[in-house]
Design an enzyme around this catalytic site. Structure first.
Site, short mmCIF file in Angstrom:
data_model
loop_
_atom_site.label_atom_id
_atom_site.label_comp_id
_atom_site.label_asym_id
_atom_site.label_seq_id
_atom_site.Cartn_x
_atom_site.Cartn_y
_atom_site.Cartn_z
CB CYS A 32 39.73 44.39 103.77
SG CYS A 32 39.22 42.78 103.15
CG LEU A 33 33.88 45.32 101.53
CD1 LEU A 33 33.06 44.78 100.36
CD2 LEU A 33 33.15 46.47 102.22
N GLY A 85 35.93 46.49 95.63
CA GLY A 85 36.40 45.21 95.12
C GLY A 85 35.95 44.09 96.04
CG HIS A 144 42.81 44.57 98.86
ND1 HIS A 144 43.02 45.19 100.07
CD2 HIS A 144 41.74 43.76 99.04
CE1 HIS A 144 42.12 44.76 100.94
NE2 HIS A 144 41.33 43.88 100.35
CD GLU A 145 39.29 42.97 96.22
OE1 GLU A 145 38.97 41.85 96.67
OE2 GLU A 145 39.10 44.03 96.85
CG HIS A 155 40.85 39.06 99.43
ND1 HIS A 155 40.67 38.77 100.77
CD2 HIS A 155 40.53 40.38 99.30
CE1 HIS A 155 40.29 39.86 101.41
NE2 HIS A 155 40.21 40.86 100.55
CD GLN A 197 36.64 40.12 100.29
OE1 GLN A 197 36.81 40.46 99.12
NE2 GLN A 197 36.58 40.98 101.30
CO CO Z 1 39.70 42.79 100.96
#
Ligand code: CO
Length: 151
Positions: free
Chosen positions: A88-89, A46, A130-131, A134, A51
């Site tokens: 998380c990236l 995701g 989660h997304e 963000h 991001q």
């Molecule tokens: Co994330």
């Protein structure tokens, strides 16, 4: 399309409330394409627009069943609770145990401006939550019960 550098924790944009998308045009299509390409290149499941440095309410995700694109997503129902490990990236080498709703119902516009409804459980529900966090400047490390750092 282009692969972007994923913005890392510490950058202010990850803490901002992202702006609602008012008009879905070619710039938004390009944004979604770039987000998907960046997510796949990073082997993520995701990615939210902040991001890649764009403070707009757009998310892409793929839990293995194909790409889902969300514009202005809203969680309209939540039920159950489950704790599981996530990462998380934007926060390399860190994971955490996070309590999330087990099941969510999400409404979002697709790239054609059509309102879609998604019902998700377990991993997919976790990714949605989660997304969407963000987009409100929330990172999993803020709400994790326990944090693990890779050495
Ligand atoms: Co994330």
């Amino acid at each position: 399309m282009a692969v972007f550098q994923v913005v890392k924790v510490g950058e202010n944009i990850l803490r901002d409330k992202a702006m609602e998308i008012k008009k879905i045009n070619s710039n938004i299509h390009k944004l979604l394409d770039n987000m998907a390409e960046t997510m796949y290149a990073a082997k993520g499941v995701g990615l939210a627009a902040p991001q890649i440095g764009v403070s707009k309410r757009a998310v892409v995700l793929d839990a293995g069943d194909g790409l889902i694109e969300l514009i202005n997503p809203v969680i309209i129902e939540k039920s159950g609770k489950v704790v599981d490990r996530e990462g998380c990236l934007s926060i390399p080498n860190v994971t955490g145990d996070v309590e999330r709703a087990k099941r969510v119902v999400v409404e979002a516009l697709d790239r054609n401006g059509v309102l879609k409804r998604y019902e998700a459980e377990d991993l997919l529900a976790r990714i949605f939550q989660h997304e969407i966090d963000h987009l409100d400047g929330i990172l999993f490390i803020d709400i994790a019960q326990k944090i693990y750092k890779d050495e």
